[in-house]
Design a protein around this motif. Structure first.
Motif, PDB file in Angstrom:
ATOM      1  N   ASN A 381       0.823  -1.276   0.034  1.00  0.00           N
ATOM      2  CA  ASN A 381       0.116  -0.179  -0.248  1.00  0.00           C
ATOM      3  C   ASN A 381       0.734   1.028   0.199  1.00  0.00           C
ATOM      4  OD1 ASN A 381      -2.444  -1.405  -0.341  1.00  0.00           O
ATOM      5  ND2 ASN A 381      -2.474  -1.652   2.249  1.00  0.00           N
ATOM      6  N   VAL A 819     -14.864  -4.360  -5.296  1.00  0.00           N
ATOM      7  CA  VAL A 819     -13.497  -4.693  -4.481  1.00  0.00           C
ATOM      8  C   VAL A 819     -13.194  -5.734  -3.397  1.00  0.00           C
ATOM      9  CG1 VAL A 819     -12.987  -3.255  -2.529  1.00  0.00           C
ATOM     10  CG2 VAL A 819     -12.738  -1.939  -4.000  1.00  0.00           C
ATOM     11  N   ASP A 823     -10.719  -8.025  -4.163  1.00  0.00           N
ATOM     12  CA  ASP A 823     -10.064  -8.514  -2.989  1.00  0.00           C
ATOM     13  C   ASP A 823      -9.460 -10.160  -3.382  1.00  0.00           C
ATOM     14  OD1 ASP A 823      -8.633  -7.642  -0.994  1.00  0.00           O
ATOM     15  OD2 ASP A 823      -9.903  -8.235   0.694  1.00  0.00           O
ATOM     16  N   SER A 831      -6.565  -3.268  -3.510  1.00  0.00           N
ATOM     17  CA  SER A 831      -7.068  -1.840  -2.472  1.00  0.00           C
ATOM     18  C   SER A 831      -7.324  -0.878  -3.322  1.00  0.00           C
ATOM     19  CB  SER A 831      -5.771  -2.341  -1.746  1.00  0.00           C
ATOM     20  OG  SER A 831      -4.529  -2.275  -2.126  1.00  0.00           O
ATOM     21  N   LEU A 834      -9.390   1.240  -4.838  1.00  0.00           N
ATOM     22  CA  LEU A 834     -10.386   1.694  -3.898  1.00  0.00           C
ATOM     23  C   LEU A 834      -9.836   2.742  -2.896  1.00  0.00           C
ATOM     24  CD1 LEU A 834      -9.620  -0.679  -0.027  1.00  0.00           C
ATOM     25  CD2 LEU A 834     -11.755   0.767  -0.365  1.00  0.00           C
ATOM     26  N   SER A 867      -6.352  -4.527   1.760  1.00  0.00           N
ATOM     27  CA  SER A 867      -7.894  -3.466   1.639  1.00  0.00           C
ATOM     28  C   SER A 867      -8.088  -3.332   3.044  1.00  0.00           C
ATOM     29  CB  SER A 867      -8.673  -4.689   1.323  1.00  0.00           C
ATOM     30  OG  SER A 867      -8.169  -4.757   0.056  1.00  0.00           O
TER      31      SER A 867
END
Ligand code: ARG
Ligand code: ZN
Length: 876
Positions: A381, A819, A823, A831, A834, A867
Motif C-alpha cells: 500500500n 473491490v 480482494d 486495495s 479503493l 484492503s
C-alpha cells in the motif's frame, strides 16, 4: 475483517538481521499442475546482530507446501521447526550451516500476481516487495543480500525460453522432452530483485557499447504477435544507458540486459537485476497503436527501470520504510532524463500537474504518510504518489539547494560509499551533505513529516528607499501521524519582473534567486529596486507546496505573457482559470447565471495568436485546470458543479475563439506523413486541444472534422483523440458508430482494447455506469487482468468524477462490489481501486454517508491485509 486484525510494523522496531545468506542456489521444476522449488542456502549468523543465539525465522507464505527440509545434509522432522501463517522457525542453529528446502507451489492458481505466476501461458515472477516468500522459505527482507544461482527445468515445447538474473552459464537437454538452463548472478541482491521467466517468447536483439568499451547484449522478449512493437523500448533503453553514463557516470555492469513484456502485471514494471519485467502496456509501442503520451511514458519507464540498476540494485534499501531511497531518487532521475530527451518545461508541467492533483489529495486524505513512513500494515500500500512523486520532489530540492555540480559529487559519493549495501534515506542525505558541505539538517524533515505545506506570501514596496520586501509564512495542516509540524526548509525560487515584463537583476546578473524558508515567518528584503516589481514565485515549482499570493487577474495575464520561467507562465494561466472557475462554481451553487469574465478570453487570444510560441506550450496553456485539480482545491467537493462549470468555460472559450481555434487546428494538422519527433508531437497536441474546444460547440461541421480525423488517422494519437471526442458527444448514432468501428479495427490488440474501454468508462454521459457494467459482462473483460480492471473499473471510478459520484450512490455501490470480488483474487489491485472511496470526507454530507456505508460494507467481510489497511484507516 473477522480474524485477528493484522498488526502494524514500525520503523522504530528495526533490528539488523540475526542471520545472513551468502549464497542462494535455486532449482525450479516448472510443471503444469505444480512447480517444485529446491533451495540451498549457505547461511551464517550475522556478527553485527545483538540477538545472540536467536532462532532463525524464515518468511514463507501459507500457500507453500513444504516437502523436505535439511540442515547440513540431515533431514529435519516436524518437531525440529515451527510453522505459522507467515513463517518457519528453526531454533538452535550453528554459526554456519547449509539449509536445503523443497517446496511445492501452484503458479497456475496464483491470481495475486505476486511470487511465481502464469500470464498467457508463460511463467513469470514479481517479488517486490514481499513476493519471494510465495516461492520458497527465505529471509525475504532487503537487507539480506545474497548471490544467486538459478536452474530452471521445463518442457522445451512450451517453454523454449528460460530466463533468470545475471548471465546464462550452462544449459542442457533431458530425455523427457524437458530442457534446463542455469543462470548465475554475481552481484549480491535481496530476494525482491529475483526474477524468473519461462515461455514461448520471441526476442529482438540489440547491443550497447559502454563508455569503457564493453559490449552489452540487449534483449527484448515478447509474445510473437508483439514483435512489431519493440523498437521504441530498445531505442529508449540505449538512450537511458548513454544518459546515465553522461549525467551520473554510471555504467551498466553485466554482459546482458533483458526486458520481458507480460500482459498480467500489478504495476508498471520491475527492475529485477539484469531481467526487467514490464507490464506490456509500459513497453510495447508502435505509431498505429500507441499515442504520443504512450511513447513518452514508455521512454520514461524504460529509463526508470534501467536507472534502478544503480539507484536500487547496486545500492538498495535497508528496509521498506526506505522505499523512497530508491523510488524518489529514480523518479527524479527518469524525470530529468525525459526532460533532456524532450521539452523540459512540458515535462515539468505534466509532473507538477500529477503531484498537485493526486499527491496533494493523498496528503490530505486518511492515507497521508511521510516520504519515509513510520509504520505500515501492508507495504504494497505504500507504493504511493508520496513515496514516488513527492520523494522525487524532495530529491529535486536537494539538487536545487546544492546545484548540479555538488549534487553530482554527492551522488558519486553515495554510490561509492554504499555500493553493495542496503541503506537508508539518511545515508543518502549524509552523502549529499558530506560531498557538498551544505547543511541539510532541517531539510530532513521532508522525510519524516507528512502533509503539504502552505506558503503565504505578501509584499510591500517602498519607493523612497527603493526597497521591496517579501513576507513569507509557512504552515502545514495536520495529518494522521502528527497534528503539529515543525517548519520545513523550503527553497523558494523567486524572480522579480519590471513594468515591461523583464527580469530584474537580483545580484551578479542572477534573475532567479533561491530564498531559504526555514521559519514559520520570515522576511526577505531586496534593495535598489527602482519601481514596484511583480513577483514570480516558486519558479519551476521549486518545492512541493501550496503557494498563496493575492495576484489580480491582470497580473496573472501579465505573467502569462512575460514570465521568463516557462513553468510559471503556464501556472499563471492555471491560477487565472482556477480563480474564475471557483467563482463560477459558487455562482452555480447559488443558482446565479454563469458569465465568463473576459480576462480568460483575452489571455487565450494572446496565446493562440502568438506564432512564436512552441505549439506544445500553447496546448498546455490552453488546457483548463482538470476536474481533479479543482476538486483538490475545493473546501467541499461538488463534482457536478465542477464538471458543469468546466464544460461551460470550455464552451464559452470555444465560442469566443472559434476562428483562432480553427486556424490552430488546420495549421497544425498533418495528414499522412506521420512523424514521431518533438515538433510533430507538439503539433498534434495543439491540433487535438483545439479540436476538443471546438467539439463543445456541437456543430455538425465540426463533428465532420472529427469523423474525418478518426477515419483517416495514421496514428493512435489522432485516432483516439477523435474517438473520445465523438464518443463523449451528444451525437448519438455517430458515437455508437465510431465506437463500434474502432472495436472492429482493433479487437485483436488487447492494449488498444483497453484504451477503447477507458474512453467509454470516462464518458460524462448519464448512461456510463450502465455501459461499464455491460462491458464487464462481455467475454473480453477479465477480472484477473489488472490492465482490463484499470481500463474499465479504475477509469470509471478514478477519472469520471461526475458519474462515479452520481447522487444516487450507485457508483459507490459498484466500486464496493468490485473491490469485494477482487480482494479474493488480487488484493493489491483491490486495495488500489479503493482510493476514490477513501476521500469521502471531502464531499457533502449526503455523499459522505453513501460512501461511508460502502466502506463499512467492505469492512464487514473477510479482507486481505491490503484492503483492510486502506478501509480501516479511511474509517478511523
Ligand atoms: N520497483 C518497481 C518500480 O517502481 C515497482 C514494483 C512495485 N511492486 C509492488 N508490488 N508494489 O519500478
Ligand atoms: Zn521504481
Amino acid at each position: 475483517m473477522s480474524k485477528d486484525n493484522p498488526r502494524a510494523i514500525h520503523l522504530k522496531d528495526y533490528r539488523v538481521p540475526p542471520f545472513l545468506i551468502d549464497r542462494t542456489e535455486l532449482h525450479f521444476e516448472l510443471g503444469e499442475k505444480a512447480t517444485l522449488v529446491k533451495s540451498r542456502l549457505s547461511m551464517r549468523r550475522n556478527p553485527d546482530s545483538d540477538e545472540g543465539d536467536a532462532a532463525l525465522q524464515l518468511h514463507g507464505d501459507t500457500s507453500l507446501v513444504l516437502r523436505r527440509l535439511q540442515l547440513d545434509g540431515k533431514d529435519l522432522s516436524v518437531s525440529d521447526y515451527q510453522r505459522d501463517d507467515e513463517s518457519l522457525t528453526i531454533a538452535q542453529l550453528p554459526d554456519n550451516f547449509v539449509l536445503e528446502c523443497v517446496t511445492l507451489i501452484k503458479p497456475q492458481e496464483n491470481t495475486s500476481l505476486e511470487g511465481l505466476y502464469k500470464s498467457n501461458g508463460m511463467f513469470c515472477t514479481q517479488c517486490e516487495a514481499e513476493g519471494f516468500r510465495k516461492i520458497t522459505f527465505y529471509l525475504d527482507r532487503p537487507d539480506v543480500m545474497s548471490v544467486f544461482t538459478t536452474t530452471i527445468v521445463a518442457n522445451r515445447q512450451d517453454y523454449p525460453v528460460l530466463l533468470s538474473n545475471g548471465n546464462p552459464v550452462e544449459q542442457g537437454e533431458q530425455e523427457d522432452g524437458r530442457h534446463w538452463c542455469r543462470w548465475d548472478d554475481p552481484f549480491k541482491k535481496p530476494a525482491y530483485l529475483f526474477a524468473l521467466v519461462a515461455g514461448k517468447l520471441e526476442q529482438v536483439d540489440d547491443s550497447f557499447t559502454t563508455q569503457s568499451g564493453r559490449e552489452v547484449a540487449l534483449r527484448l522478449f515478447v509474445e510473437p504477435q508483439n514483435l512489431d512493437k519493440c523498437d521504441h523500448a530498445l531505442a529508449s533503453l540505449k538512450r537511458s544507458m548513454a544518459w546515465d553514463e553522461q549525467v551520473y557516470g554510471r555504467e551498466y555492469d553485466l554482459d546482458i540486459f533483458m526486458i520481458v513484456a507480460v500482459d498480467h502485471f500489478n504495476m508498471g514494471a520491475m527492475e529485477n537485476k539484469g531481467l526487467n519485467i514490464f507490464n506490456s502496456s509500459c513497453v510495447l509501442a508502435n505509431p498505429a497503436t500507441t499515442t504520443d503520451a504512450g511513447f513518452q511514458r514508455i521512454e520514461g519507464i524504460v529509463g526508470h527501470e534501467y536507472f534502478h540498476n544503480w539507484s536500487g540494485n547496486r545500492v538498495t534499501c535497508r528496509d521498506w520504510f526506505q522505499l523512497s531511497l530508491k523510488e524518489g531518487f529514480t523518479v527524479f532521475r527518469d524525470a530529468e532524463f525525459s526532460a533532456d530527451m524532450g521539452s523540459r518545461t512540458v515535462k515539468r508541467i505534466e509532473d507538477v500537474s500529477l503531484l498537485r492533483t493526486a499527491q496533494f489529495a493523498e496528503d490530505a486524505g486518511p492515507m497521508a504518510h511521510p516520504v519515509r513512513p513510520a509504520s505500515y500494515i501492508e507495504i504494497s500500500n505504500f507504493y504511493t504518489l508520496t513515496v514516488y512523486e513527492k520523494g522525487a520532489e524532495v530529491v529535486r530540492m536537494i539538487h536545487t539547494l546544492l546545484g548540479a555540480e555538488q549534487f553530482r559529487k554527492g551522488s558519486d559519493l553515495y554510490f561509492e560509499r554504499h555500493d553493495g549495501q542496503a541503506v537508508t534515506t539518511d545515508d543518502f542525505i549524509q552523502a549529499m551533505e558530506d560531498a557538498s558541505g551544505i547543511d541539510l539538517g532541517q531539510f530532513r524533515r521532508w522525510y519524516s513529516q507528512a502533509g503539504t505545506p502552505v506558503v503565504e506570501v505578501s509584499d510591500d514596496y517602498d519607493a523612497e528607499q527603493r526597497r521591496y520586501r517579501l513576507k513569507v509564512r509557512q504552515h502545514c495542516p495536520a495529518t494522521p501521524e502528527s497534528d503539529s509540524k515543525q517548519p520545513f526548509h523550503i527553497p523558494l525560487a523567486v524572480g522579480l519582473l519590471d513594468e515591461q515584463g523583464n527580469d530584474l537583476d537580483l545580484g551578479d546578473g542572477q534573475t532567479t534567486k533561491i530564498l531559504h524558508l526555514t521559519e514559520a515567518e520570515q522576511e526577505f528584503v531586496f534593495e535598489g529596486i527602482d519601481s514596484q516589481p511583480l513577483p514570480s514565485l516558486l519558479r519551476g515549482f521549486s518545492a512541493p507546496v501550496k503557494l498563496r499570493y493575492p495576484y489580480s487577474a491582470e497580473q496573472l495575464v501579465f505573467l502569462m505573457a512575460h514570465d521568463s520561467d516557462g513553468f510559471n507562465r503556464w501556472d499563471a494561466g492555471q491560477r487565472l482559470a482556477v480563480d474564475l472557475m471557483q467563482g463560477l462554481i459558487s455562482d452555480y451553487q447559488q443558482g446565479r447565471e454563469l458569465v465568463l469574465d473576459r480576462s480568460l478570453v483575452e489571455a487565450y487570444t494572446k496565446v493562440l495568436s502568438d506564432r512564436s510560441l512552441d505549439p506544445a506550450m500553447v496546448a498546455k496553456l490552453l488546457l483548463l485546470p482538470s476536474e481533479a485539480y479543482l476538486a483538490e482545491l475545493a473546501e467541499v467537493i461538488d463534482p457536478e458543479a465542477i464538471h458543469l462549470v468546466r464544460e461551460f468555460v470550455k464552451r464559452e472559450l470555444a465560442q469566443a475563439l472559434q476562428g483562432l481555434l480553427m486556424d490552430a487546428y488546420r495549421h497544425n494538422r498533418s495528414e499522412g506523413d506521420y512523424q514521431l519527433n518533438a515538433d510533430a508531437i507538439a503539433r498534434r497536441s495543439l491540433q487535438n486541444a483545439a479540436l476538443s474546444y471546438l467539439m463543445t460547440l456541437e456543430q455538425p461541421r465540426i463533428l465532420v472534422l472529427a469523423q474525418h480525423q478518426f477515419a483517416s488517422a495514421d496514428n493512435m494519437t489522432d485516432q483516439l483523440a477523435a474517438l473520445s471526442l465523438i464518443a463523449h458527444s451528444g451525437f448519438e448514432s455517430e458515437r455508437q458508430q465510431a465506437l463500434s468501428e474502432f472495436y472492429q479495427q482493433w479487437q485483436q490488440d488487447p492494449l488498444v482494447v483497453n484504451q477503447w474501454l477507458s474512453v467509454q468508462a470516462t464518458s460524462p454521459r448519464d448512461d456510463s455506469l450502465t455501459q461499464v457494467k455491460a462491458l464487464m459482462a462481455q467475454p473480453l473483460f477479465d477480472l484477473t487482468n489488472p490492465n482490463r480492471v484499470r481500463a474499465l473499473i479504475g477509469a470509471f471510478c478514478g477519472q469520471n468524477a461526475v458519474q462515479f459520484h452520481r447522487a444516487d450512490g450507485e457508483g459507490y455501490r459498484f466500486l464496493a462490489d468490485q473491490v469485494i470480488a477482487l480482494d479474493k483474487l488480487n488484493p493489491q489491485i483491490a486495495s488500489r481501486l479503493l482510493t476514490p472511496l477513501t476521500r469521502w470526507k471531502r464531499y457533502d454530507s449526503r455523499r459522505q454517508a453513501l460512501m461511508r456505508a460502502q466502506l463499512e460494507r467492505i469492512m464487514a467481510g473477510e479482507l486481505s491485509k491490503d484492503s483492510y489497511e486502506i478501509v480501516s484507516k479511511s474509517l478511523a
